[in-house]
Design a protein around this motif. Structure first.
Motif, mmCIF file in Angstrom:
data_model
loop_
_atom_site.group_PDB
_atom_site.id
_atom_site.type_symbol
_atom_site.label_atom_id
_atom_site.label_comp_id
_atom_site.label_asym_id
_atom_site.label_seq_id
_atom_site.Cartn_x
_atom_site.Cartn_y
_atom_site.Cartn_z
ATOM 1 N N ASP A 121 0.807 -1.218 0.000
ATOM 2 C CA ASP A 121 0.000 0.000 0.000
ATOM 3 C C ASP A 121 0.844 1.274 0.000
ATOM 4 O OD1 ASP A 121 1.001 -0.211 2.541
ATOM 5 O OD2 ASP A 121 -0.909 0.146 3.568
ATOM 6 N N THR A 122 2.141 1.149 -0.264
ATOM 7 C CA THR A 122 3.012 2.326 -0.340
ATOM 8 C C THR A 122 2.566 3.243 -1.479
ATOM 9 O OG1 THR A 122 4.895 1.047 0.477
ATOM 10 C CG2 THR A 122 5.386 3.093 -0.689
ATOM 11 N N PRO A 123 2.391 4.547 -1.231
ATOM 12 C CA PRO A 123 2.029 5.463 -2.324
ATOM 13 C C PRO A 123 3.049 5.410 -3.457
ATOM 14 C CG PRO A 123 1.752 6.542 -0.209
ATOM 15 C CD PRO A 123 2.447 5.247 0.069
ATOM 16 N N ILE A 124 2.563 5.575 -4.667
ATOM 17 C CA ILE A 124 3.415 5.507 -5.862
ATOM 18 C C ILE A 124 3.371 6.835 -6.608
ATOM 19 C CG2 ILE A 124 3.812 4.362 -8.075
ATOM 20 C CD1 ILE A 124 2.488 1.876 -6.922
ATOM 21 N N VAL A 125 4.537 7.393 -6.885
ATOM 22 C CA VAL A 125 4.650 8.584 -7.721
ATOM 23 C C VAL A 125 4.832 8.121 -9.164
ATOM 24 C CG1 VAL A 125 5.919 10.702 -8.178
ATOM 25 C CG2 VAL A 125 5.731 9.847 -5.820
ATOM 26 N N VAL A 189 -2.824 3.331 -20.340
ATOM 27 C CA VAL A 189 -2.608 1.898 -20.146
ATOM 28 C C VAL A 189 -1.501 1.648 -19.128
ATOM 29 C CG1 VAL A 189 -3.501 1.281 -22.421
ATOM 30 C CG2 VAL A 189 -1.035 1.679 -22.136
ATOM 31 N N ALA A 190 -0.513 2.547 -19.041
ATOM 32 C CA ALA A 190 0.531 2.393 -18.037
ATOM 33 C C ALA A 190 -0.057 2.502 -16.633
ATOM 34 C CB ALA A 190 1.620 3.441 -18.237
ATOM 35 N N VAL A 191 -0.948 3.456 -16.431
ATOM 36 C CA VAL A 191 -1.591 3.617 -15.124
ATOM 37 C C VAL A 191 -2.494 2.418 -14.828
ATOM 38 C CG1 VAL A 191 -3.232 5.031 -13.811
ATOM 39 C CG2 VAL A 191 -1.398 6.124 -15.109
ATOM 40 N N MET A 192 -3.173 1.911 -15.836
ATOM 41 C CA MET A 192 -3.968 0.694 -15.644
ATOM 42 C C MET A 192 -3.080 -0.444 -15.149
ATOM 43 S SD MET A 192 -6.333 1.005 -19.104
ATOM 44 C CE MET A 192 -6.352 -0.773 -19.325
ATOM 45 N N HIS A 193 -1.928 -0.618 -15.787
ATOM 46 C CA HIS A 193 -1.007 -1.695 -15.406
ATOM 47 C C HIS A 193 -0.513 -1.507 -13.974
ATOM 48 C CE1 HIS A 193 2.360 -4.541 -15.733
ATOM 49 N NE2 HIS A 193 3.101 -3.598 -15.180
ATOM 50 N N ILE A 194 -0.130 -0.281 -13.632
ATOM 51 C CA ILE A 194 0.384 -0.014 -12.282
ATOM 52 C C ILE A 194 -0.706 -0.249 -11.238
ATOM 53 C CG2 ILE A 194 1.311 1.780 -10.770
ATOM 54 C CD1 ILE A 194 2.547 3.039 -13.362
ATOM 55 N N ALA A 195 -1.924 0.227 -11.528
ATOM 56 C CA ALA A 195 -3.031 0.027 -10.594
ATOM 57 C C ALA A 195 -3.358 -1.446 -10.424
ATOM 58 C CB ALA A 195 -4.262 0.793 -11.079
ATOM 59 N N ASN A 196 -3.245 -2.211 -11.500
ATOM 60 C CA ASN A 196 -3.526 -3.643 -11.426
ATOM 61 C C ASN A 196 -2.440 -4.383 -10.640
ATOM 62 O OD1 ASN A 196 -5.224 -5.971 -12.452
ATOM 63 N ND2 ASN A 196 -3.261 -6.556 -13.338
ATOM 64 N N ARG A 197 -1.205 -3.931 -10.777
ATOM 65 C CA ARG A 197 -0.085 -4.577 -10.085
ATOM 66 C C ARG A 197 -0.063 -4.210 -8.603
ATOM 67 N NH1 ARG A 197 6.304 -4.320 -11.933
ATOM 68 N NH2 ARG A 197 7.102 -5.667 -10.242
ATOM 69 N N ARG A 202 -1.898 4.044 -3.408
ATOM 70 C CA ARG A 202 -2.412 5.313 -3.945
ATOM 71 C C ARG A 202 -1.454 5.796 -5.026
ATOM 72 N NH1 ARG A 202 -4.255 10.013 0.080
ATOM 73 N NH2 ARG A 202 -5.685 8.290 0.517
ATOM 74 N N LEU A 203 -1.987 6.198 -6.184
ATOM 75 C CA LEU A 203 -1.177 6.649 -7.305
ATOM 76 C C LEU A 203 -1.234 8.166 -7.411
ATOM 77 C CD1 LEU A 203 -2.169 4.009 -10.032
ATOM 78 C CD2 LEU A 203 -0.567 3.795 -8.112
ATOM 79 N N LEU A 204 -0.076 8.792 -7.485
ATOM 80 C CA LEU A 204 0.053 10.248 -7.559
ATOM 81 C C LEU A 204 0.807 10.605 -8.822
ATOM 82 C CD1 LEU A 204 1.292 10.681 -3.876
ATOM 83 C CD2 LEU A 204 -1.083 10.758 -4.675
ATOM 84 N N GLY A 205 0.224 11.426 -9.685
ATOM 85 C CA GLY A 205 0.850 11.754 -10.955
ATOM 86 C C GLY A 205 1.688 13.014 -10.888
ATOM 87 N N ILE A 206 2.838 12.999 -11.574
ATOM 88 C CA ILE A 206 3.634 14.211 -11.750
ATOM 89 C C ILE A 206 4.185 14.213 -13.167
ATOM 90 C CG2 ILE A 206 5.727 13.149 -10.778
ATOM 91 C CD1 ILE A 206 6.449 15.987 -9.743
ATOM 92 N N GLY A 207 4.102 15.347 -13.827
ATOM 93 C CA GLY A 207 4.588 15.467 -15.194
ATOM 94 C C GLY A 207 5.473 16.684 -15.353
ATOM 95 N N PHE A 424 -3.971 -9.383 -22.850
ATOM 96 C CA PHE A 424 -3.829 -7.938 -22.682
ATOM 97 C C PHE A 424 -4.748 -7.440 -21.568
ATOM 98 C CE2 PHE A 424 -2.056 -8.403 -26.885
ATOM 99 C CZ PHE A 424 -1.085 -7.417 -26.947
ATOM 100 N N LEU A 425 -4.205 -6.592 -20.705
ATOM 101 C CA LEU A 425 -4.997 -5.949 -19.669
ATOM 102 C C LEU A 425 -5.823 -4.840 -20.301
ATOM 103 C CD1 LEU A 425 -5.522 -5.669 -16.559
ATOM 104 C CD2 LEU A 425 -3.729 -3.898 -16.574
ATOM 105 N N LYS A 426 -7.132 -4.883 -20.093
ATOM 106 C CA LYS A 426 -8.031 -3.886 -20.657
ATOM 107 C C LYS A 426 -9.016 -3.413 -19.594
ATOM 108 C CE LYS A 426 -8.090 -5.713 -25.408
ATOM 109 N NZ LYS A 426 -8.978 -6.125 -26.523
ATOM 110 N N GLU A 427 -9.636 -2.288 -19.868
ATOM 111 C CA GLU A 427 -10.713 -1.806 -19.023
ATOM 112 C C GLU A 427 -12.026 -2.335 -19.577
ATOM 113 O OE1 GLU A 427 -10.673 2.221 -16.940
ATOM 114 O OE2 GLU A 427 -12.136 2.542 -18.544
ATOM 115 N N VAL A 428 -12.872 -2.840 -18.697
ATOM 116 C CA VAL A 428 -14.154 -3.391 -19.132
ATOM 117 C C VAL A 428 -14.938 -2.326 -19.881
ATOM 118 C CG1 VAL A 428 -16.357 -4.341 -18.354
ATOM 119 C CG2 VAL A 428 -14.228 -5.052 -17.232
ATOM 120 N N GLY A 429 -15.422 -2.686 -21.065
ATOM 121 C CA GLY A 429 -16.195 -1.757 -21.882
ATOM 122 C C GLY A 429 -15.369 -0.964 -22.867
ATOM 123 N N ARG A 430 -14.029 -1.145 -22.832
ATOM 124 C CA ARG A 430 -13.176 -0.453 -23.793
ATOM 125 C C ARG A 430 -12.175 -1.448 -24.353
ATOM 126 N NH1 ARG A 430 -9.852 5.329 -23.438
ATOM 127 N NH2 ARG A 430 -9.288 5.292 -25.639
#
Length: 457
Positions: A121-125, A189-197, A202-207, A424-430
């Motif tokens: 459950d460590t937050p991820i940047v 899709v990268a965020v989907m993969h990280i969330a699934n793994r 908690r996922l925190l975005g920085i760009g 392939f990891l996909k989101e249901v409905g897409r």
């Protein structure tokens, strides 16, 4: 700024950042003190301005550049030419994701598995780099080093994952499709993969720069369905059309910045010439000789030949012109659609970014922090205790990451379910996008940059 925005911190001097909030900032839930009784399940709420004032003191203090880095050109030049190899050392484990269209994205994770193991459950940047950068860039490491250092050593103890765009930072180019300031499906899709793994994290975005533009558009497109709990963008380009006009119509900007960025992109493609040659009928392969010629080229000329055609999937690519692409890729008009706490940091003297949309369409979730000095991805100051030149911006960003990673309470969100279809990891409905991990990319030492490229651009 009229009724749409409130400048809540009147700078006592030009060294203090100016903060812009909506007139009625969003109310965010925060962790309550340990209590018992009837109120134990109630979470207190704070307005976003109060939340930041209590937790990000660096945004209310001075930023003082060294005397010899007194303007945006010098700050930007130091970001490009400074030696940062001995500070903010970060090492990564790399994994490669294959997208549904055959493309490849590189995920660099720190700390490496052989260094230490973190709780699930460590937050991820989740970090997105600039135009032709990657996890090796000094501005990326300046954030991940303190964020991912163990708590007992003075850091936050978080996990960091850098999303390296197609072809960047040693990631193979397995299709002729590239990336761009507006294409968001690869980060999606990268965020989907990280969330699934890491489903408990908690996922925190920085760009940063171009990556900041991509993150802004992703958060706006996702709205309440964002898998990222908060966002931070640093030196975001915002209005790509006005930036391009500034780079084209001002001699210094065209000669120095526009050509340097175009040269980075040309060298990046040159490294993948053999891979591109595997697709001889593709427009990118046909234009590659022109791109790699010795003829001088501006950023707009490169975008007219390459980015408008291969900067994302079809539709909307290809665009009729580079200027049509710039209009589509800009992020300033989508700011009102963001629905997570969102911090934007820009410098007024940034030679690349021409206009700052501090009003943010009145979005109560957005706060702008604007410094008078700092350049593009610079913000260098002298640390009085050591005499070192370091990035001031690291302090408020790390404070923000701690606040949204630990004190913010994230409620239920309308996040789509994930499933695996044909590997392939996909989101249901897409069904049009998806990814799968194809192989390990080995160990990556963060100070080993991309030789021949102008760092920070």
């Amino acid at each position: 700024m009229g009724a749409l925005v409130s400048q809540v911190w009147a700078a006592r001097s030009s060294r203090v950042p100016r903060l812009y909030f909506a007139v009625d900032p969003a109310k965010v839930s925060v962790k309550a003190p340990a209590v018992t009784g009837s109120d134990a399940d109630e979470q207190p709420k704070e307005s976003l301005d109060a939340f930041i004032a209590a937790r990000c003191p660096s945004l209310y203090g001075d930023f003082s550049p060294p005397w010899w880095l007194f303007n945006g050109h010098l700050q930007t030049a130091y970001a490009v030419m400074g030696d940062f190899s001995k500070i903010d050392r970060v090492e990564y484990d790399r994994s490669l994701l294959r997208t549904l269209d055959g493309g490849t994205i590189g995920l660099d994770s720190t700390p490496p598995a052989n260094e230490r193991t973190l709780p699930d459950d460590t937050p991820i940047v989740v970090a997105l780099h600039g135009l032709t950068g990657g996890s090796h860039e000094s501005y990326v490491r300046a954030i991940l080093a303190p964020a991912c250092t163990p708590v007992e050593q003075g850091g936050l103890g978080y996990r960091g994952i850098v999303v390296n765009f197609r072809g960047c930072a040693g990631v193979p180019l397995t299709t002729p499709q590239m990336y761009s300031a507006g294409h968001t499906d690869d980060i999606r899709v990268a965020v989907m993969h990280i969330a699934n793994r890491y489903p408990k994290a908690r996922l925190l975005g920085i760009g940063f720069s171009l990556g900041a533009n991509v993150l802004t558009r992703y958060l706006a497109e996702e709205g309440t369905q964002s898998r990222l709990a908060a966002g931070c963008v640093v030196a975001c380009p915002w209005d790509c059309s006005k930036n391009a006009a500034g780079l084209e119509h001002q001699w210094l900007h065209r000669t120095v910045y526009g050509k340097a960025m175009a040269q980075n992109l040309r060298r990046l493609l040159g490294r993948h010439a053999n891979e591109i040659a595997k697709f001889p009928e593709h427009p990118l392969a046909k234009t590659l000789p022109e791109v790699l010629s010795n003829k001088p080229m501006s950023l707009t000329q490169f975008d007219a030949i390459v980015t408008r055609v291969v900067g994302g999937s079809s539709p909307p690519f290809p665009f009729p012109s580079a200027w049509d692409y710039y209009v589509w890729a800009s992020s300033h008009e989508v700011l009102p659609n963001i629905r997570v706490p969102f911090l934007a940091l820009n410098a007024e003297d940034d030679p690349v970014v021409q206009v700052l949309p501090v009003e943010a369409g009145g979005n109560p979730y957005v706060v702008f922090a604007v410094t008078e000095k700092g350049g593009h991805l610079g913000w260098f100051e002298t640390v009085q205790s050591t005499g070192e030149v370091r990035r001031w911006v690291s302090r408020p960003i790390v404070q923000w990451l701690r606040a949204v990673g630990e004190d913010l309470v994230v409620g239920d969100r309308q996040v789509g379910s994930l499933h695996v279809v044909d590997g392939f990891l996909k989101e249901v409905g897409r069904d049009d996008i998806g990814c799968k991990e194809v192989e390990s990319g080995g160990h990556v030492v963060g100070v080993e940059g991309e030789a021949g490229l102008f760092a920070g651009l």
